[in-house]
Scaffold this motif. Structure first.
Motif, PDB file in Angstrom:
ATOM      1  N   GLU A 167      80.481  65.558  -3.131  1.00  0.00           N
ATOM      2  CA  GLU A 167      81.928  66.772  -3.442  1.00  0.00           C
ATOM      3  C   GLU A 167      82.082  66.704  -5.105  1.00  0.00           C
ATOM      4  O   GLU A 167      82.623  67.336  -5.355  1.00  0.00           O
ATOM      5  CB  GLU A 167      83.081  65.987  -3.111  1.00  0.00           C
ATOM      6  N   VAL A 206      81.757  59.572  -0.804  1.00  0.00           N
ATOM      7  CA  VAL A 206      83.084  59.855  -0.186  1.00  0.00           C
ATOM      8  C   VAL A 206      82.731  61.238   1.164  1.00  0.00           C
ATOM      9  O   VAL A 206      83.393  61.791   1.455  1.00  0.00           O
ATOM     10  CB  VAL A 206      83.594  61.350  -1.580  1.00  0.00           C
ATOM     11  N   SER A 207      81.175  61.057   1.225  1.00  0.00           N
ATOM     12  CA  SER A 207      81.028  61.874   2.499  1.00  0.00           C
ATOM     13  C   SER A 207      78.626  61.689   2.716  1.00  0.00           C
ATOM     14  O   SER A 207      78.116  61.269   1.450  1.00  0.00           O
ATOM     15  CB  SER A 207      80.623  63.874   1.864  1.00  0.00           C
ATOM     16  N   GLU A 232      92.060  59.371  -3.612  1.00  0.00           N
ATOM     17  CA  GLU A 232      92.890  60.577  -4.164  1.00  0.00           C
ATOM     18  C   GLU A 232      94.158  59.840  -3.923  1.00  0.00           C
ATOM     19  O   GLU A 232      94.286  58.984  -3.180  1.00  0.00           O
ATOM     20  CB  GLU A 232      92.893  61.426  -3.470  1.00  0.00           C
ATOM     21  N   ARG A 238      98.153  63.878   5.683  1.00  0.00           N
ATOM     22  CA  ARG A 238      96.731  64.141   6.394  1.00  0.00           C
ATOM     23  C   ARG A 238      96.169  63.584   5.357  1.00  0.00           C
ATOM     24  O   ARG A 238      94.930  63.935   5.634  1.00  0.00           O
ATOM     25  CB  ARG A 238      97.240  66.123   5.848  1.00  0.00           C
ATOM     26  N   HIS A 239      96.475  62.810   4.684  1.00  0.00           N
ATOM     27  CA  HIS A 239      95.174  62.447   3.351  1.00  0.00           C
ATOM     28  C   HIS A 239      95.527  60.571   4.053  1.00  0.00           C
ATOM     29  O   HIS A 239      96.433  59.933   3.573  1.00  0.00           O
ATOM     30  CB  HIS A 239      95.655  62.782   2.318  1.00  0.00           C
ATOM     31  N   ALA A 240      94.172  60.323   3.754  1.00  0.00           N
ATOM     32  CA  ALA A 240      94.012  58.565   4.004  1.00  0.00           C
ATOM     33  C   ALA A 240      92.974  58.363   2.953  1.00  0.00           C
ATOM     34  O   ALA A 240      92.208  59.267   2.219  1.00  0.00           O
ATOM     35  CB  ALA A 240      93.885  58.102   5.032  1.00  0.00           C
ATOM     36  N   VAL A 387      87.982  71.286   9.561  1.00  0.00           N
ATOM     37  CA  VAL A 387      86.696  71.377   8.407  1.00  0.00           C
ATOM     38  C   VAL A 387      86.592  71.832   7.610  1.00  0.00           C
ATOM     39  O   VAL A 387      87.213  72.372   7.652  1.00  0.00           O
ATOM     40  CB  VAL A 387      85.241  71.959  10.211  1.00  0.00           C
ATOM     41  N   GLY A 429      75.465  73.080   7.296  1.00  0.00           N
ATOM     42  CA  GLY A 429      76.335  72.078   8.027  1.00  0.00           C
ATOM     43  C   GLY A 429      78.230  71.935   7.629  1.00  0.00           C
ATOM     44  O   GLY A 429      78.265  72.139   7.088  1.00  0.00           O
ATOM     45  N   PHE A 430      78.673  71.072   8.438  1.00  0.00           N
ATOM     46  CA  PHE A 430      80.077  70.933   7.774  1.00  0.00           C
ATOM     47  C   PHE A 430      80.582  68.618   8.573  1.00  0.00           C
ATOM     48  O   PHE A 430      79.586  68.185   9.251  1.00  0.00           O
ATOM     49  CB  PHE A 430      81.039  71.312   9.054  1.00  0.00           C
ATOM     50  N   ILE A 447      98.667  60.844   9.533  1.00  0.00           N
ATOM     51  CA  ILE A 447      97.365  60.573   9.690  1.00  0.00           C
ATOM     52  C   ILE A 447      97.693  58.989  10.006  1.00  0.00           C
ATOM     53  O   ILE A 447      96.786  58.367  10.419  1.00  0.00           O
ATOM     54  CB  ILE A 447      96.776  60.648   8.589  1.00  0.00           C
TER      55      ILE A 447
HETATM   56  O1  4AD Z   1      86.364  69.651   3.316  1.00  0.00           O
HETATM   57  P1  4AD Z   1      85.529  68.865   2.802  1.00  0.00           P
HETATM   58  O2  4AD Z   1      85.367  67.448   1.223  1.00  0.00           O
HETATM   59  O3  4AD Z   1      83.799  68.740   3.025  1.00  0.00           O
HETATM   60  C1  4AD Z   1      83.111  67.486   2.677  1.00  0.00           C
HETATM   61  O4  4AD Z   1      82.777  66.068   2.572  1.00  0.00           O
HETATM   62  C2  4AD Z   1      81.564  68.213   3.036  1.00  0.00           C
HETATM   63  N1  4AD Z   1      81.000  66.828   2.521  1.00  0.00           N
HETATM   64  C3  4AD Z   1      81.121  67.980   4.573  1.00  0.00           C
HETATM   65  C4  4AD Z   1      80.167  68.897   5.020  1.00  0.00           C
HETATM   66  O5  4AD Z   1      79.501  69.716   4.654  1.00  0.00           O
HETATM   67  N2  4AD Z   1      79.467  67.901   5.447  1.00  0.00           N
HETATM   68  O6  4AD Z   1      85.925  66.786   4.014  1.00  0.00           O
HETATM   69  C5  4AD Z   1      85.680  67.645   5.443  1.00  0.00           C
HETATM   70  C6  4AD Z   1      86.735  67.265   5.707  1.00  0.00           C
HETATM   71  C7  4AD Z   1      88.122  67.852   5.499  1.00  0.00           C
HETATM   72  O7  4AD Z   1      88.226  69.398   6.526  1.00  0.00           O
HETATM   73  C8  4AD Z   1      88.943  66.951   6.496  1.00  0.00           C
HETATM   74  O8  4AD Z   1      88.889  67.170   7.893  1.00  0.00           O
HETATM   75  C9  4AD Z   1      88.658  65.497   6.212  1.00  0.00           C
HETATM   76  O9  4AD Z   1      87.166  65.752   6.277  1.00  0.00           O
HETATM   77  N3  4AD Z   1      88.911  64.854   5.160  1.00  0.00           N
HETATM   78  C10 4AD Z   1      90.133  63.950   4.920  1.00  0.00           C
HETATM   79  N4  4AD Z   1      90.643  63.255   5.880  1.00  0.00           N
HETATM   80  C11 4AD Z   1      91.953  62.339   5.573  1.00  0.00           C
HETATM   81  N5  4AD Z   1      91.481  62.378   4.496  1.00  0.00           N
HETATM   82  C12 4AD Z   1      91.165  62.365   3.511  1.00  0.00           C
HETATM   83  N6  4AD Z   1      91.200  62.285   2.289  1.00  0.00           N
HETATM   84  C13 4AD Z   1      90.374  63.480   4.019  1.00  0.00           C
HETATM   85  N7  4AD Z   1      89.077  64.671   3.166  1.00  0.00           N
HETATM   86  C14 4AD Z   1      89.326  65.229   3.979  1.00  0.00           C
END
Ligand code: 4AD
Ligand code: MG
Length: 462
Positions: A167, A206-207, A232, A238-240, A387, A429-430, A447
């Protein structure tokens, strides 16, 4: 031992028969020579009522005095109890005590706050609320695999330890094999990070997206489903620091296909859980969120709304609503803005697309206007963003330019750029936040209450 779930689901088969069950006492009450025990065996949200009678049980006195949470093995006859609260009960003929509980067991009959239950994460799965949440979580995970496997997506395992920051937000937990009592320094006196992870920089992912892209460009349709980490230091509901993410990636698919996939997936998960956890969902609808069923029914039966970021900004600016943060084109939407759009304007899930490039990651496909990218966020009432996704930049030259523009290190992305050299393809993708969809489906608002062992800043007990 037979499970309580099996007894409930196929009652007719068992009435009049002798069965054995094993579980924990949830409640116990009775008189001198008669008693009732509510037994939970973990297989089912509901308890099984066990009837204790002095003339049928040798150890009646011992059993009727057992504290709550004692574990027992019960043998007895299944009896139909038409008209009663529960359809069947077991008349015990033999009970063995496995573990007598201490009377200091904290989950007594009174209701406890969710805050208190968080401090006893080793016992809270035994409460009604968490019994329901964690079973829904398990079923939702299964539904996700089922959804993708039925559509021939390949389950790709992305690494947890990685050198890249997908990210680009610098929110990574660094891993180190350095001796922290003797931190290696460079000649200039700075920390020598070349000693990280056996001599290479590494962090918790992170992803899994960049790895999913690699796999999609070989298998076409893939998905990941695993833990991801964000450093973070935020204390929201809503954040973990550790959360699970589902990341499909589709080759030869654009943002429209991507949104359609996200919508289908979410509807599928909700339908599956409603069908397979009716008792748990009934509980949420009655005790956690009274509007839950209306909302979920509305979601599965309607089409998700779609607006562009630019339209969203105009809509917010013309809303006449006083926001704490002003809305300016180019700024990220704040939670209050997202909530206004999804709760006040549409009262439905909304895809917001085509965000300004400056507030989104480097890999998103540039639009013709040169200012926005083919991104989408799905916002839902109550939870906000669940998403985040995009169409990926598949043009090598445009991607390289973007990497340079953002001051990223070109060499770090050599393999990512090569994917655009060797048979590049439109792909999208998402990421679906697993905890966020569980919150959405159960009405749980924190959460910390939808993952068995939450990891948030300064919270890593259990
Ligand atoms: O929007 P984010 O940061 O997107 C990505 O990481 C992309 N690489 C995804 C992709 O296109 N493959 O995170 C995606 C989702 C968010 O919409 C949220 O639902 C969740 O991950 N998310 C968290 N959930 C809980 N705690 C957090 N700290 C989160 N950060 C993101
Ligand atoms: Mg996002």
């Amino acid at each position: 031992f037979i499970t309580v779930k099996e007894l409930y689901r196929n009652q007719e088969e068992y009435i009049g028969k002798t069965v054995k069950v094993a579980g924990w006492i949830r409640t116990s009450r009775g008189s001198k020579n008669f008693g009732f025990v509510e037994l939970n065996d973990g297989s089912f949200f509901k308890n099984m009522q066990i009837i204790l009678a002095d003339d049928k049980l040798d150890n009646f006195k011992e059993i009727s005095k057992l504290p709550i949470s004692s574990s027992i093995l019960v043998e007895g006859e299944v009896v139909s109890t038409e008209g009663a609260k529960q359809p069947i009960e077991i008349h015990a003929t033999n009970i063995v005590v496995e573990g007598e509980s201490d009377s200091s067991y904290p989950l007594q009959k009174k209701r406890h706050t969710l805050e208190y239950l968080r401090t006893i994460a080793h016992l809270r799965p035994r409460s009604n609320t968490f019994s329901a949440v964690f079973r829904v979580r398990s079923l939702a995970a299964y539904a996700i695999h089922k959804f993708f496997q039925e559509r021939n997506f390949v389950y790709a395992h992305s690494p947890i330890i990685t050198g890249s920051d997908c990210e680009g937000a610098g929110e990574m937990f660094r891993l180190t094999t350095m001796d922290l009592n003797n931190i290696p320094k460079t000649e200039e006196g700075n920390i020598d990070y070349s000693k990280d992870f056996f001599g290479k920089e590494a962090n918790l992912t992170v992803s899994g997206q960049l790895n999913a892209e690699i796999m999609a460009l070989a298998f076409r349709n893939v998905y990941t489903f695993g833990p991801t980490f964000r450093a973070e230091n935020s204390f929201t509901q809503r954040h973990a620091s550790e959360f699970w993410m589902i990341e499909p990636e589709i080759a030869f698919g654009d943002l429209e296909d991507d949104m359609e996939l996200a919508e289908d997936l979410i509807k599928y998960i909700i339908n599956y859980v409603m069908e397979n956890a009716p008792e748990e969902m009934e509980f949420f609808n009655s005790f956690i969120d009274k509007g839950l069923f209306d909302r979920l029914n509305n979601v599965v039966n309607s089409e998700f709304k779609r607006i562009t970021y630019t339209e969203a900004v105009e809509l917010l600016q013309n809303s006449g609503h006083e926001f704490e943060y002003p809305v300016n084109w180019g700024d990220d939407l704040q939670t209050e803005h997202e909530r206004y759009i999804t709760e006040q304007v549409f009262n439905a899930p909304v895809f917001v697309t085509d965000y300004p490039k400056d507030i989104k990651a480097f890999y998103m496909r540039m639009n013709e206007d040169g200012k926005t990218v083919r991104a989408m966020d799905l916002l839902v009432p109550g939870v906000g963003e669940i998403v985040g996704g995009s169409q990926r930049e598949e043009r090598e030259d445009v991607l390289l330019e973007r990497i340079k523009e953002l001051g990223l290190n070109e060499e770090d992305y050599w393999w990512y750029l090569e994917l655009r050299k060797f048979g590049t393809a439109t792909h999208s993708g998402f990421g679906l936040g697993f905890e966020r969809i569980i919150m959405y489906m159960t009405g749980m608002s924190n959460i910390r209450d939808v993952i068995p062992f939450p990891r948030t800043p300064r919270n890593a007990e259990f």
